[in-house]
Design an enzyme around this catalytic site. Structure first.
Site, PDB file in Angstrom:
ATOM      1  N   TYR A 125      31.981 -57.540 -48.577  1.00  0.00           N
ATOM      2  CA  TYR A 125      30.743 -56.785 -49.343  1.00  0.00           C
ATOM      3  C   TYR A 125      30.015 -57.695 -51.072  1.00  0.00           C
ATOM      4  CZ  TYR A 125      30.178 -55.194 -44.661  1.00  0.00           C
ATOM      5  OH  TYR A 125      30.504 -54.286 -43.493  1.00  0.00           O
ATOM      6  N   LYS A 171      44.963 -54.394 -41.736  1.00  0.00           N
ATOM      7  CA  LYS A 171      45.393 -55.892 -40.189  1.00  0.00           C
ATOM      8  C   LYS A 171      45.383 -57.140 -42.027  1.00  0.00           C
ATOM      9  CE  LYS A 171      43.763 -58.083 -37.060  1.00  0.00           C
ATOM     10  NZ  LYS A 171      44.690 -58.315 -35.809  1.00  0.00           N
ATOM     11  N   ASP A 208      42.802 -54.100 -34.934  1.00  0.00           N
ATOM     12  CA  ASP A 208      41.879 -54.893 -33.047  1.00  0.00           C
ATOM     13  C   ASP A 208      42.507 -53.267 -32.135  1.00  0.00           C
ATOM     14  OD1 ASP A 208      44.271 -55.352 -34.024  1.00  0.00           O
ATOM     15  OD2 ASP A 208      44.319 -56.777 -33.270  1.00  0.00           O
ATOM     16  N   ASP A 232      33.150 -50.020 -41.809  1.00  0.00           N
ATOM     17  CA  ASP A 232      31.515 -50.471 -41.719  1.00  0.00           C
ATOM     18  C   ASP A 232      31.299 -50.669 -39.659  1.00  0.00           C
ATOM     19  OD1 ASP A 232      29.463 -51.003 -41.451  1.00  0.00           O
ATOM     20  OD2 ASP A 232      29.236 -52.862 -42.363  1.00  0.00           O
ATOM     21  N   ASP A 236      30.557 -47.297 -37.138  1.00  0.00           N
ATOM     22  CA  ASP A 236      29.403 -47.230 -36.062  1.00  0.00           C
ATOM     23  C   ASP A 236      29.871 -47.143 -34.928  1.00  0.00           C
ATOM     24  OD1 ASP A 236      27.522 -48.134 -37.710  1.00  0.00           O
ATOM     25  OD2 ASP A 236      26.388 -49.816 -37.208  1.00  0.00           O
TER      26      ASP A 236
END
Ligand code: NAI
Ligand code: MG
Length: 345
Positions: A125, A171, A208, A232, A236
């Protein structure tokens, strides 16, 4: 000093839900002083600036703001940049706190009670994209300072909620340099912490696997700390378990300043119809009460009132019904927090 709130309704349903949230805030914190300000796409169209300097100054002065929502033009417009991204950057709002809890009457599943603490300034971002012929590249940035800072925020959140577990989502198997750095910084901050969460159970989870767990076993999470993009997306998904966008709050937090913001956007499809649920904006005010004004007692009162109003059933017109329901719950609840959370799923 009297608490001050900069009120920025923004676009679309932001104009409808923010005044309701302010009414609820005034019911629990009558001494609050509100300063209205403008930002968003409508503001850009009217004034050529999505975040005018006086809005920035007002947020700084107040130390707390409630932002409704911004619409976006959906195409590149010269000179325009998202109001909320500008506010996050200009004010150094380095943490994004997004709780998700099962809400009686709305949630598809009971028992979920988690919070995603997301780094808010770095990662993909930073917006450094480039294109060279047929190849486009985005830069992913991770710094020691930002990773340590978000780890300490997550630990403070864990302290405040008496958390049992902290999950570091990354990750690092595929991105050992960037996510390895993030993970190591978080581990070190946890090891050095001497707040109530010292010794908290810590687990690490690849993003994941975290996504799978968020779908299959969301109640297995308590506090999640993670990088910007992963946070993010995961937050959600988590919002689904609390009952969707109409009840999903968030807080952008920096040093000495916080901007609460419902997760939803301007919802042009329902703007002006009275169908917008103000609960997300009201619960965002509860996050200000808890993390900026340090009134967890009042935050809990607001949350209980929202739960009580939602459990009574969300009927049309939603905006007016939920507003009346929450204010009624607050008026009838004894201020020592004597009422019980409804348990109807
Ligand atoms: P949205 O969040 O505005 O709406 C998605 C769907 O959820 C719509 O069907 C809407 O009616 C419903 N919804 C949203 N909030 C609700 C509420 N409080 N009560 C009941 N239903 C609700 O996202 P969408 O449609 O993708 O974007 C619309 C505009 O908002 C776009 O211009 C987008 O760029 C902007 N946006 C702004 C955000 C922000 O201010 N942080 C976040 C997301 C989108
Ligand atoms: Mg939002």
């Amino acid at each position: 000093m009297r608490p001050r709130l900069c009120v920025i309704p923004g676009d679309g349903i932001g104009q409808e839900v923010v005044p309701v949230a302010v009414d609820v805030l005034r019911a629990v914190l009558p001494e609050v002083r509100c300063e209205p300000a403008e930002a968003g796409w409508g503001c850009f169209q009217a004034r050529g600036e999505a975040v005018p300097p006086e809005t920035l100054a007002a947020v700084r002065r107040c130390g707390a703001a409630l932002f409704g929502a911004t619409a976006s033009p959906g195409r590149s417009v010269p000179g325009y940049r998202s109001a909320i991204l500008t506010l996050r950057q200009q004010l150094g709002l380095f943490a994004n706190i997004r709780p998700a809890a099962s809400r009686a009457g709305l949630s598809p599943r009971p028992g979920v009670d988690l919070v995603v603490v997301r780094e808010n300034t770095e990662d993909l971002y930073v917006g450094r994209e480039s294109r060279d012929g047929d190849v486009a590249t985005a830069l992913r940035v991770t710094s020691v300072a930002a990773s340590r800072r978000i780890a300490r925020t997550a630990l403070r959140v864990a302290d405040a909620r008496g958390a049992k577990k902290l999950t570091i989502v990354h990750k690092a198997n595929v991105l050992p340099v960037t996510d390895g750095l993030f993970r190591d910084c978080v581990r070190e901050e946890i090891a050095a912490w001497d707040g109530p969460s010292a010794g908290i159970a810590v687990e690490e989870c690849y993003v994941d696997v975290a996504a799978l767990r968020m779908v299959g076993a969301p109640e297995s999470f308590d506090v999640i700390v993670t990088t910007n993009l992963f946070g993010d997306i995961l937050s959600d998904a988590a919002a689904h378990w609390s009952g969707g966008l109409g009840v999903a709050p968030s807080l952008n937090l920096g040093d000495g300043v916080g901007i609460a913001e419902p997760v939803h956007g301007s919802a042009p499809d329902i703007a002006g119809t009275g169908a917008a649920n103000p609960a997300a904006a009201i619960l965002s005010v509860a996050l200000l009460l808890e993390h900026v004004w340090e009134r967890p007692d009042l935050a809990r009162r607001v949350e209980r009132a929202v739960d009580g109003a939602l459990a009574a059933g969300v009927r049309a017109p939603v905006l007016a019904t939920v507003r009346a329901g929450v204010l009624e719950q607050l008026a009838t609840e004894s201020s020592d927090g004597g009422t019980h959370e409804p348990d109807a799923f």
